[in-house]
Design a protein around this motif. Sequence first.
Motif, PDB file in Angstrom:
ATOM      1  N   LEU A 223       1.003  -1.327  -0.028  1.00  0.00           N
ATOM      2  CA  LEU A 223      -0.520   0.075   0.091  1.00  0.00           C
ATOM      3  C   LEU A 223       1.008   1.385   0.088  1.00  0.00           C
ATOM      4  O   LEU A 223       0.757   2.355  -0.629  1.00  0.00           O
ATOM      5  N   HIS A 224       2.023   1.310   1.397  1.00  0.00           N
ATOM      6  CA  HIS A 224       2.997   2.237   0.726  1.00  0.00           C
ATOM      7  C   HIS A 224       3.378   2.280  -0.431  1.00  0.00           C
ATOM      8  O   HIS A 224       3.752   4.111  -0.843  1.00  0.00           O
ATOM      9  N   SER A 225       3.983   1.660  -1.207  1.00  0.00           N
ATOM     10  CA  SER A 225       4.159   1.289  -2.764  1.00  0.00           C
ATOM     11  C   SER A 225       3.773   2.254  -3.723  1.00  0.00           C
ATOM     12  O   SER A 225       4.163   3.166  -4.582  1.00  0.00           O
ATOM     13  N   ARG A 226       2.308   1.402  -3.258  1.00  0.00           N
ATOM     14  CA  ARG A 226       0.891   1.767  -4.857  1.00  0.00           C
ATOM     15  C   ARG A 226       0.939   2.876  -3.772  1.00  0.00           C
ATOM     16  O   ARG A 226       0.661   3.791  -5.302  1.00  0.00           O
ATOM     17  N   ALA A 227       0.559   3.980  -3.237  1.00  0.00           N
ATOM     18  CA  ALA A 227       0.387   5.581  -2.311  1.00  0.00           C
ATOM     19  C   ALA A 227       1.415   6.235  -3.503  1.00  0.00           C
ATOM     20  O   ALA A 227       1.043   7.222  -3.265  1.00  0.00           O
ATOM     21  N   PHE A 228       3.139   5.206  -3.426  1.00  0.00           N
ATOM     22  CA  PHE A 228       3.846   6.355  -3.645  1.00  0.00           C
ATOM     23  C   PHE A 228       4.351   6.526  -5.412  1.00  0.00           C
ATOM     24  O   PHE A 228       4.456   7.777  -5.588  1.00  0.00           O
ATOM     25  N   VAL A 229       3.459   5.593  -5.725  1.00  0.00           N
ATOM     26  CA  VAL A 229       3.412   5.473  -7.376  1.00  0.00           C
ATOM     27  C   VAL A 229       2.411   6.394  -8.045  1.00  0.00           C
ATOM     28  O   VAL A 229       2.272   7.348  -8.695  1.00  0.00           O
ATOM     29  N   GLU A 230       1.372   6.810  -7.130  1.00  0.00           N
ATOM     30  CA  GLU A 230       0.040   7.495  -6.889  1.00  0.00           C
ATOM     31  C   GLU A 230       0.453   8.793  -6.651  1.00  0.00           C
ATOM     32  O   GLU A 230      -0.048   9.781  -7.918  1.00  0.00           O
ATOM     33  N   ILE A 231       1.174   9.122  -6.090  1.00  0.00           N
ATOM     34  CA  ILE A 231       2.008  10.611  -5.842  1.00  0.00           C
ATOM     35  C   ILE A 231       2.497  10.408  -7.062  1.00  0.00           C
ATOM     36  O   ILE A 231       3.031  11.744  -7.173  1.00  0.00           O
ATOM     37  N   HIS A 236       3.008  13.545 -12.219  1.00  0.00           N
ATOM     38  CA  HIS A 236       3.143  13.531 -13.687  1.00  0.00           C
ATOM     39  C   HIS A 236       5.188  12.892 -13.772  1.00  0.00           C
ATOM     40  O   HIS A 236       5.355  14.277 -14.896  1.00  0.00           O
ATOM     41  N   VAL A 237       5.768  12.691 -13.236  1.00  0.00           N
ATOM     42  CA  VAL A 237       6.840  12.473 -13.539  1.00  0.00           C
ATOM     43  C   VAL A 237       7.702  11.654 -14.584  1.00  0.00           C
ATOM     44  O   VAL A 237       8.321  11.578 -14.471  1.00  0.00           O
ATOM     45  N   ASP A 238       6.323  10.894 -15.222  1.00  0.00           N
ATOM     46  CA  ASP A 238       6.855   9.704 -15.939  1.00  0.00           C
ATOM     47  C   ASP A 238       6.066  11.154 -17.700  1.00  0.00           C
ATOM     48  O   ASP A 238       7.301  10.696 -18.502  1.00  0.00           O
TER      49      ASP A 238
END
Length: 433
Positions: A223-231, A236-238
């Motif tokens: 969940l931490h990883s998913r939250a980080f990815v969502e942030i 728009h870091v990609d």
Amino acid sequence: MTHSAHLFVGAELQDSARHLAEYIAKYGEPLVAPYFYLITVDDKADTAENIRFFSRLYTEKVTINNPGTGLLALTVYCRLYDEKSVSRVIEIVDAVNGCGKKYHVEIIGVAGDLARIFETSEAGGDYDVLRSRTADGLHRLVPLRENKSVDILRVVQNVNDEGLAVNFDFDSWIRLIGEYALLRIEKYEETVPSVSRIDTTRPVDAMGLAVMNFDKDYFVDYLHSRAFVEILANEHVDCREVSVNIANGVSQEVLARLKERMCDFYRLHVAPLLTRDYNRNNVIARATPELDLMFEEMERELTGFIADENLSLPEKEAVLAMLLGTDNPLFKDAAISDTQMSVDDLWIESIGMFIEEGNKNGDFPEYLHNPLEAIKRLRTKIRNSTQFLRRKTEEREQKRALLKQLPQVQKRLTESGFTFEGTVYRLDSITQD
């Protein structure tokens, strides 16, 4: 909750005891900990001391402040293929029954086909010998079940009820006894119902357990990883391309406000002092505090865009590059003009005043010119050249990729046949006599 003690017999099971404690601490609920106890013993026995030990254990754990269900469930882990361990277990059961406390005793016997996971000297022994020893050990323990000295006698082995290997290893062994230990604390009666304890016609039970495991630590990390990815996605870091107009608009607005700041400072805080015939040291002493405040204010204005929620991270990166007058891969096919300001423009006029004053007073060995304008033009030329080289490099890589695909493109199936490198191949019909 039921108080539950787990007793491991022999040095070979010491690692199991330690890992079981770690498993309970990691996966058990906080309320479970006060009901879990770990005991390790060697192969030597002292009957009188054993009785005192188990009497004291019950008295210390099952108290009026923490009664649980009123009993202490004792699980004894025994290597059935080891004669000394079996003898020690029999003595322990006699001691528990002799202490006069409310114990429920269960023996979990480990079969010889699992000897390898405990790294014992028997691990490399003959399989038939280990199987024979396991049978002998089990026959010695069965009477304890038949006379109800123990409530449950279970056997764990490396095959299922159909005789198929289950490929036990040490980790799966710990998961098995760990989940079973948690069940005995939280749901003892469902795990070891009274009917099964009374029925002695089938003295030996197999050990089987189905678990649907929701690893708390795994899901917290997930969940931490998913939250980080969502942030990061929201920022728009990609994004690998930023409009130069956005970066230019933000940066030029800031720089335009600050461009005259140094000259204004000179006119307001330095020139009046010079007209009063202050010497340089006095001017510096009086102007420095105001100068420090001005620099702090300029720093806040230059970095204020970082906190702008309307800008994504790539856009902020592009604005910073524009402010510093440096190249950035985010700029695509956008020529930079000499008229676009950077931080260099903030110092052109003030440095010019410094050089002019030095030339007037003869402070330099030769007449100097302000170099910042030439440096800015050179830097702009380098930025545009770098951008051009990057674009051509990308085009070259795209063409290389197309060239690699060319042999595959040349292979095609047409009405005339299969075409490869300009040659048409046809499959003639095959007839059989």
